[in-house]
Each structure stands twice: as structure tokens, then as C-alpha cells.
Design an enzyme around this catalytic site. Structure first.
Site, PDB file in Angstrom:
ATOM      1  N   ASP A   8       0.743  -1.506  -0.140  1.00  0.00           N
ATOM      2  CA  ASP A   8      -0.048  -0.217  -0.348  1.00  0.00           C
ATOM      3  C   ASP A   8       0.833   1.178   0.232  1.00  0.00           C
ATOM      4  O   ASP A   8       2.616   1.043  -0.106  1.00  0.00           O
ATOM      5  CB  ASP A   8      -0.696  -0.089   1.079  1.00  0.00           C
ATOM      6  CG  ASP A   8      -0.254   0.064   2.624  1.00  0.00           C
ATOM      7  OD1 ASP A   8       0.681   0.177   2.435  1.00  0.00           O
ATOM      8  OD2 ASP A   8      -0.744  -0.100   3.541  1.00  0.00           O
ATOM      9  N   CYS A  65       3.456  -3.487   4.278  1.00  0.00           N
ATOM     10  CA  CYS A  65       1.807  -1.958   4.320  1.00  0.00           C
ATOM     11  C   CYS A  65       2.933  -1.646   6.355  1.00  0.00           C
ATOM     12  O   CYS A  65       4.809  -1.409   5.762  1.00  0.00           O
ATOM     13  CB  CYS A  65       0.722  -2.211   5.118  1.00  0.00           C
ATOM     14  SG  CYS A  65       0.797  -4.145   5.990  1.00  0.00           S
ATOM     15  N   THR A  67       2.942  -2.069   8.838  1.00  0.00           N
ATOM     16  CA  THR A  67       3.108  -3.263   9.891  1.00  0.00           C
ATOM     17  C   THR A  67       3.372  -4.494   9.768  1.00  0.00           C
ATOM     18  O   THR A  67       3.628  -5.336   9.725  1.00  0.00           O
ATOM     19  CB  THR A  67       1.774  -3.421  11.062  1.00  0.00           C
ATOM     20  OG1 THR A  67       1.076  -3.553  10.467  1.00  0.00           O
ATOM     21  CG2 THR A  67       1.572  -1.331  11.945  1.00  0.00           C
ATOM     22  N   HIS A  98       8.906 -23.950  10.113  1.00  0.00           N
ATOM     23  CA  HIS A  98       8.063 -24.318  10.420  1.00  0.00           C
ATOM     24  C   HIS A  98       5.970 -23.906   9.640  1.00  0.00           C
ATOM     25  O   HIS A  98       5.712 -25.097   9.926  1.00  0.00           O
ATOM     26  CB  HIS A  98       7.982 -23.871  11.897  1.00  0.00           C
ATOM     27  CG  HIS A  98       9.165 -24.176  12.718  1.00  0.00           C
ATOM     28  ND1 HIS A  98       8.932 -24.296  14.121  1.00  0.00           N
ATOM     29  CD2 HIS A  98      10.536 -23.888  12.641  1.00  0.00           C
ATOM     30  CE1 HIS A  98      10.071 -23.992  14.406  1.00  0.00           C
ATOM     31  NE2 HIS A  98      11.375 -24.015  14.201  1.00  0.00           N
ATOM     32  N   HIS A 134       6.247 -30.879  11.746  1.00  0.00           N
ATOM     33  CA  HIS A 134       5.769 -29.755  10.772  1.00  0.00           C
ATOM     34  C   HIS A 134       4.363 -29.553   9.973  1.00  0.00           C
ATOM     35  O   HIS A 134       3.653 -29.636   9.829  1.00  0.00           O
ATOM     36  CB  HIS A 134       6.887 -28.707  10.298  1.00  0.00           C
ATOM     37  CG  HIS A 134       7.733 -28.428  10.832  1.00  0.00           C
ATOM     38  ND1 HIS A 134       7.390 -27.967  12.010  1.00  0.00           N
ATOM     39  CD2 HIS A 134       9.430 -28.427  10.868  1.00  0.00           C
ATOM     40  CE1 HIS A 134       8.485 -27.265  12.833  1.00  0.00           C
ATOM     41  NE2 HIS A 134       9.683 -27.397  12.477  1.00  0.00           N
TER      42      HIS A 134
HETATM   43  C1  RB5 Z   1      -1.473   2.666   6.605  1.00  0.00           C
HETATM   44  O1  RB5 Z   1      -2.151   3.807   7.305  1.00  0.00           O
HETATM   45  C2  RB5 Z   1      -1.523   1.613   7.130  1.00  0.00           C
HETATM   46  O2  RB5 Z   1      -2.748   1.593   7.855  1.00  0.00           O
HETATM   47  C3  RB5 Z   1      -1.347   0.250   6.538  1.00  0.00           C
HETATM   48  O3  RB5 Z   1      -0.125   0.386   5.641  1.00  0.00           O
HETATM   49  C4  RB5 Z   1      -1.098  -1.222   7.760  1.00  0.00           C
HETATM   50  O4  RB5 Z   1      -0.028  -0.913   8.482  1.00  0.00           O
HETATM   51  C5  RB5 Z   1      -2.434  -1.822   7.744  1.00  0.00           C
HETATM   52  O5  RB5 Z   1      -1.967  -2.932   8.986  1.00  0.00           O
END
Ligand code: RB5
Length: 149
Positions: A8, A65, A67, A98, A134
Site C-alpha cells: 500500500d 504495509c 506493519t 515451521h 511440521h
Molecule cells: C496505512 O496507514 C496502514 O494502516 C497500513 O499500511 C497497514 O499498516 C495496515 O495494517
């Protein structure tokens, strides 16, 4: 080996460097977007990459993204996908060895680019889950899901 990759807007700055790393490793890359830092919705790209892997148009997938977590939640809705969000090289190795993770999810807001590149390398260098211990657990997940597509 072909890898589908998507991000994203938050993950976009890491996408081209990861593509370059994959190409250095001799891997063919299918880039499903996004193409800028303009705000967009991560599920769009998660589903494109997950669908490519699930339909065998790609062997593996990488998603970026903020996180890695939103991407993994969305990608895991696709039948046959085992997407793992990782924040360490140890986890990147473990999710292949795993869990046989077929999609790696990373975050641009949780890790530096250098760290993320090391996660990609660790994941690719790891040996996919072998051995009955596994395999049995992965089968349990696949059976719950309704069998391997
Ligand atoms: C975008 O602001 C953020 O929400 C997205 O990149 C991501 O971290 C969602 O899990």
C-alpha cells in the site's frame, strides 16, 4: 521461481528496493502495485498477491504495509495462503521452516529497509517446512480450511 509483490502507500517506499533484491537473486517478479505514496487500501494488494500465489501464477508472495499485519490478515482470507507478518530475521526463517509461509508480510513503520531486506533473504534462504512434525500441523490448518486447493 516467481514472486508476486504488492504494497500500500505506507509500504511503497520499500517495494522497489525489495524488487531489486529479488531480481539480484535471479527471481522473476510480478509487481501488483501500488505505484505511489498516494493513500490506498492494503486489502486490494493483499488479495492480488494472495490470488496469484493461490492460483500458482506465482510461487510465493511478498506484501508491505505499515506493519505487515493488515496485509497478513487480508491475505490469509484466501484459500491456501499462509501469510506471516514478521518483524525479525529469526521469525522470517521460522515462518518458512515451521509454517511453510507462502506469503511474507513486512512493515515499513516497524522495521528499517535494511532489516526488511534481511528478512526477505532469511525467508528465501530458509528450507521450507520439512518433516512430519511440521507437515502434520500445516495439514491440520489446511484440513480446517477445507483441503489444499
Ligand atoms: C496505512 O496507514 C496502514 O494502516 C497500513 O499500511 C497497514 O499498516 C495496515 O495494517
Amino acid at each position: 521461481m516467481k514472486i508476486a509483490i504488492g504494497s500500500d502507500h505506507a509500504g511503497f517506499p520499500y517495494k522497489d528496493p525489495i524488487v531489486a533484491r529479488l531480481k539480484e537473486r535471479g527471481i522473476a517478479v510480478v509487481d501488483v502495485g501500488t505505484t505511489s505514496t498516494a493513500s490506498t487500501d492494503y486489502p486490494l494488494y493483499a488479495f492480488r498477491v494472495a490470488d496469484a500465489v493461490a492460483t500458482r501464477q506465482a510461487d510465493l508472495g511478498v506484501l508491505i504495509c505499515g506493519t505487515g499485519v493488515g496485509m497478513s490478515i487480508a491475505a490469509n482470507k484466501v484459500h491456501g495462503i499462509r501469510a506471516a507478518a514478521v518483524q525479525s530475521a529469526f521469525a522470517a526463517t521460522a515462518v518458512r521452516e515451521h509454517n511453510d509461509a507462502n506469503v511474507l508480510c513486512v512493515g515499513s513503520r516497524t522495521n528499517s529497509l535494511a532489516e526488511v531486506l534481511s528478512f526477505v533473504d532469511a525467508w528465501l534462504d530458509a528450507t521450507p517446512a520439512t518433516g512430519e512434525r511440521h507437515a502434520k500441523r500445516i495439514r491440520m490448518i489446511s484440513d480446517y480450511e477445507g483441503g489444499t486447493k
